[in-house]
Design an enzyme around this catalytic site. Structure first.
Site, PDB file in Angstrom:
ATOM      1  N   TYR A  50       0.820  -1.218   0.000  1.00  0.00           N
ATOM      2  CA  TYR A  50       0.000   0.000   0.000  1.00  0.00           C
ATOM      3  C   TYR A  50       0.856   1.271   0.000  1.00  0.00           C
ATOM      4  O   TYR A  50       0.330   2.376  -0.168  1.00  0.00           O
ATOM      5  CB  TYR A  50      -0.946   0.042   1.213  1.00  0.00           C
ATOM      6  CG  TYR A  50      -1.935  -1.102   1.315  1.00  0.00           C
ATOM      7  CD1 TYR A  50      -2.121  -2.007   0.269  1.00  0.00           C
ATOM      8  CD2 TYR A  50      -2.691  -1.283   2.463  1.00  0.00           C
ATOM      9  CE1 TYR A  50      -3.017  -3.062   0.378  1.00  0.00           C
ATOM     10  CE2 TYR A  50      -3.596  -2.332   2.579  1.00  0.00           C
ATOM     11  CZ  TYR A  50      -3.746  -3.223   1.537  1.00  0.00           C
ATOM     12  OH  TYR A  50      -4.640  -4.259   1.655  1.00  0.00           O
ATOM     13  N   HIS A 108       0.672 -11.620   1.802  1.00  0.00           N
ATOM     14  CA  HIS A 108      -0.425 -10.885   1.145  1.00  0.00           C
ATOM     15  C   HIS A 108      -1.177 -11.749   0.121  1.00  0.00           C
ATOM     16  O   HIS A 108      -2.398 -11.670  -0.003  1.00  0.00           O
ATOM     17  CB  HIS A 108       0.134  -9.634   0.466  1.00  0.00           C
ATOM     18  CG  HIS A 108      -0.865  -8.552   0.252  1.00  0.00           C
ATOM     19  ND1 HIS A 108      -0.544  -7.225   0.236  1.00  0.00           N
ATOM     20  CD2 HIS A 108      -2.206  -8.597   0.052  1.00  0.00           C
ATOM     21  CE1 HIS A 108      -1.629  -6.514   0.023  1.00  0.00           C
ATOM     22  NE2 HIS A 108      -2.655  -7.324  -0.095  1.00  0.00           N
TER      23      HIS A 108
HETATM   24  N1  LIG Z   1      -5.625  -8.620   1.571  1.00  0.00           N
HETATM   25  C1  LIG Z   1      -5.976  -8.111   0.423  1.00  0.00           C
HETATM   26  O1  LIG Z   1      -5.582  -8.583  -0.668  1.00  0.00           O
HETATM   27  C2  LIG Z   1      -6.891  -6.917   0.401  1.00  0.00           C
HETATM   28  C3  LIG Z   1      -7.519  -6.528  -0.785  1.00  0.00           C
HETATM   29  C4  LIG Z   1      -8.380  -5.440  -0.745  1.00  0.00           C
HETATM   30  C5  LIG Z   1      -8.605  -4.754   0.435  1.00  0.00           C
HETATM   31  N2  LIG Z   1      -7.947  -5.132   1.576  1.00  0.00           N
HETATM   32  C6  LIG Z   1      -8.128  -4.409   2.856  1.00  0.00           C
HETATM   33  O2  LIG Z   1      -9.508  -4.233   3.086  1.00  0.00           O
HETATM   34  C7  LIG Z   1      -9.803  -2.850   3.272  1.00  0.00           C
HETATM   35  C8  LIG Z   1     -11.210  -2.515   2.826  1.00  0.00           C
HETATM   36  O3  LIG Z   1     -11.440  -2.895   1.506  1.00  0.00           O
HETATM   37  P1  LIG Z   1     -11.639  -1.868   0.312  1.00  0.00           P
HETATM   38  O4  LIG Z   1     -10.975  -0.589   0.631  1.00  0.00           O
HETATM   39  O5  LIG Z   1     -11.255  -2.613  -0.918  1.00  0.00           O
HETATM   40  O6  LIG Z   1     -13.224  -1.708   0.200  1.00  0.00           O
HETATM   41  P2  LIG Z   1     -14.471  -1.387   1.187  1.00  0.00           P
HETATM   42  O7  LIG Z   1     -13.999  -1.096   2.551  1.00  0.00           O
HETATM   43  O8  LIG Z   1     -15.465  -2.458   0.940  1.00  0.00           O
HETATM   44  O9  LIG Z   1     -15.060  -0.083   0.514  1.00  0.00           O
HETATM   45  C9  LIG Z   1     -14.407   1.136   0.536  1.00  0.00           C
HETATM   46  C10 LIG Z   1     -15.261   2.114  -0.293  1.00  0.00           C
HETATM   47  O10 LIG Z   1     -16.537   2.250   0.308  1.00  0.00           O
HETATM   48  C11 LIG Z   1     -16.794   3.629   0.619  1.00  0.00           C
HETATM   49  N3  LIG Z   1     -17.388   3.655   1.959  1.00  0.00           N
HETATM   50  C12 LIG Z   1     -16.803   3.315   3.128  1.00  0.00           C
HETATM   51  N4  LIG Z   1     -17.659   3.430   4.145  1.00  0.00           N
HETATM   52  C13 LIG Z   1     -18.833   3.843   3.608  1.00  0.00           C
HETATM   53  C14 LIG Z   1     -20.090   4.130   4.150  1.00  0.00           C
HETATM   54  N5  LIG Z   1     -20.345   4.006   5.461  1.00  0.00           N
HETATM   55  N6  LIG Z   1     -21.069   4.561   3.304  1.00  0.00           N
HETATM   56  C15 LIG Z   1     -20.833   4.681   1.997  1.00  0.00           C
HETATM   57  N7  LIG Z   1     -19.645   4.421   1.407  1.00  0.00           N
HETATM   58  C16 LIG Z   1     -18.654   4.003   2.217  1.00  0.00           C
HETATM   59  C17 LIG Z   1     -15.440   4.318   0.600  1.00  0.00           C
HETATM   60  O11 LIG Z   1     -15.592   5.624   0.101  1.00  0.00           O
HETATM   61  P3  LIG Z   1     -15.216   6.919   1.014  1.00  0.00           P
HETATM   62  O12 LIG Z   1     -13.741   6.837   1.248  1.00  0.00           O
HETATM   63  O13 LIG Z   1     -15.625   8.064   0.154  1.00  0.00           O
HETATM   64  O14 LIG Z   1     -16.025   6.797   2.272  1.00  0.00           O
HETATM   65  C18 LIG Z   1     -14.650   3.479  -0.391  1.00  0.00           C
HETATM   66  O15 LIG Z   1     -14.874   3.928  -1.712  1.00  0.00           O
HETATM   67  C19 LIG Z   1      -8.697  -2.165   2.460  1.00  0.00           C
HETATM   68  O16 LIG Z   1      -8.575  -0.811   2.774  1.00  0.00           O
HETATM   69  C20 LIG Z   1      -7.508  -3.018   2.822  1.00  0.00           C
HETATM   70  O17 LIG Z   1      -7.004  -2.644   4.102  1.00  0.00           O
HETATM   71  C21 LIG Z   1      -7.118  -6.227   1.579  1.00  0.00           C
END
Ligand SMILES: NC(=O)c1ccc[n+]([C@@H]2O[C@H](COP(=O)([O-])OP(=O)(O)OC[C@H]3O[C@@H](n4cnc5c(N)ncnc54)[C@H](OP(=O)(O)O)[C@@H]3O)[C@@H](O)[C@H]2O)c1
Length: 277
Positions: A50, A108
């Site tokens: 990241y 990862h």
């Molecule tokens: N291990 C892996 O391979 C892997 C892969 C992907 C992700 N991850 C981890 O998982 C975390 C979360 O996954 P992600 O970032 O892919 O997706 P997510 O948390 O499912 O979604 C994030 C998105 O949703 C929006 N959002 C968040 N809270 C909200 C709410 N209450 N209402 C409306 N919209 C909302 C955010 O926009 P705003 O910022 O505008 O609120 C952002 O665009 C990552 O940050 C990372 O740490 C790990």
């Protein structure tokens, strides 16, 4: 509440809700982590890939919260799985994060296209744990086959967590069941399907019955089943909203209804990602 059942004396439980930092540049990661800690999150998820561990570490140091009260997860980037490369990469992560150990260290992904043998990079992960650079080890994006291949390598150690894509539209039941059998905690990443499920009529209908939002229902659906969740947001208001999802108790009937939304909608689906088995 899931916990990482590792052997380190000072290992702490992994809080069920964490703050995700993928796709957050340094400024956003810094502010997001600072806000999340102020609002009550005690679990932060980052990764070498990241490119924001430094900002995450700075926010932790600048916050009013003691390091000992925060559960930090980072992940080894598969580019660092070469012979002798895992430990130096983790030492760099610790320097960036400004701490002497992380609470949970994940691989990862399985090595991309199996470039490096699992036996080798997994042995390096175990060595890093023995060196005391982390309190617990785990994996991410590991299929049943990859998990099974790790089992004979474990010795006295445990894989405490498999972090996988998991949300109402991608419920990943086969890997969940396999992890349950192995006693491995599931952390659901992209738990909001990156926003794709927020207009869902059923989630919104259930939300209105609880004076909640669709995002809170989506997170409660996962937490009520015992998974950890790590939603990400750049907005302090939504960071709070997501945290408050921890108070929402759905009925068994509501969970049953949400289970029907599964459509295998995989978001992290690059050609180098392992196929779920
Ligand atoms: N291990 C892996 O391979 C892997 C892969 C992907 C992700 N991850 C981890 O998982 C975390 C979360 O996954 P992600 O970032 O892919 O997706 P997510 O948390 O499912 O979604 C994030 C998105 O949703 C929006 N959002 C968040 N809270 C909200 C709410 N209450 N209402 C409306 N919209 C909302 C955010 O926009 P705003 O910022 O505008 O609120 C952002 O665009 C990552 O940050 C990372 O740490 C790990």
């Amino acid at each position: 509440m899931p916990s990482s059942s590792n052997t380190a004396k000072h290992a702490k439980k992994m809080p069920q809700i964490g703050y995700g930092t993928w796709n957050r540049d340094e400024q956003q990661a810094y502010q997001g982590v600072l806000d999340a800690l102020e609002l009550g999150y005690r679990h932060i998820d980052t990764a070498q890939a990241y490119a924001n561990e430094n900002a995450v570490g700075k926010a932790i140091q600048d916050s009013a919260i003691q390091r000992g009260d925060i559960f930090i997860t980072t992940k080894v980037d598969p580019v660092n799985y070469g012979p002798g490369e895992v430990a130096p990469s983790v030492e760099r992560s610790l320097q960036e994060l400004g701490c002497d150990r992380v609470d949970l260290l994940l691989l990862h992904f399985p090595s991309l296209y199996d470039k490096y043998p699992l036996q080798d990079y997994f042995a390096q992960l175990l060595q890093v744990k023995q060196q005391g650079l982390c309190d617990a080890i785990g994996v991410s994006n590991f299929t049943k086959a990859y998990l099974d291949a790790c089992l004979p390598l474990l010795g006295d150690e445990q894989i405490t967590c498999n972090q996988v894509e998991l949300h109402a539209y991608m419920q990943n039941n086969a890997i969940v069941e396999h992890c349950k059998k192995l006693g491995i905690v599931i952390t659901a990443y992209s738990p909001l399907a990156r926003g794709a499920l927020l207009d869902d009529p059923l989630l919104n209908d259930i939300a209105s019955r609880h004076q909640a939002s669709a995002s809170q229902v989506a997170l409660a659906f996962l937490m009520n089943q015992g998974y950890a969740v790590i939603p990400s947001s750049a907005s302090k208001m939504r960071i709070q909203e997501n945290l408050d999802a921890g108070k929402l108790q759905l009925s068994a009937e509501e969970i049953k209804q949400i289970k029907t939304l599964d459509r295998g909608m995989r978001l992290v689906d690059e050609d180098w990602c392992p196929r779920w088995d």
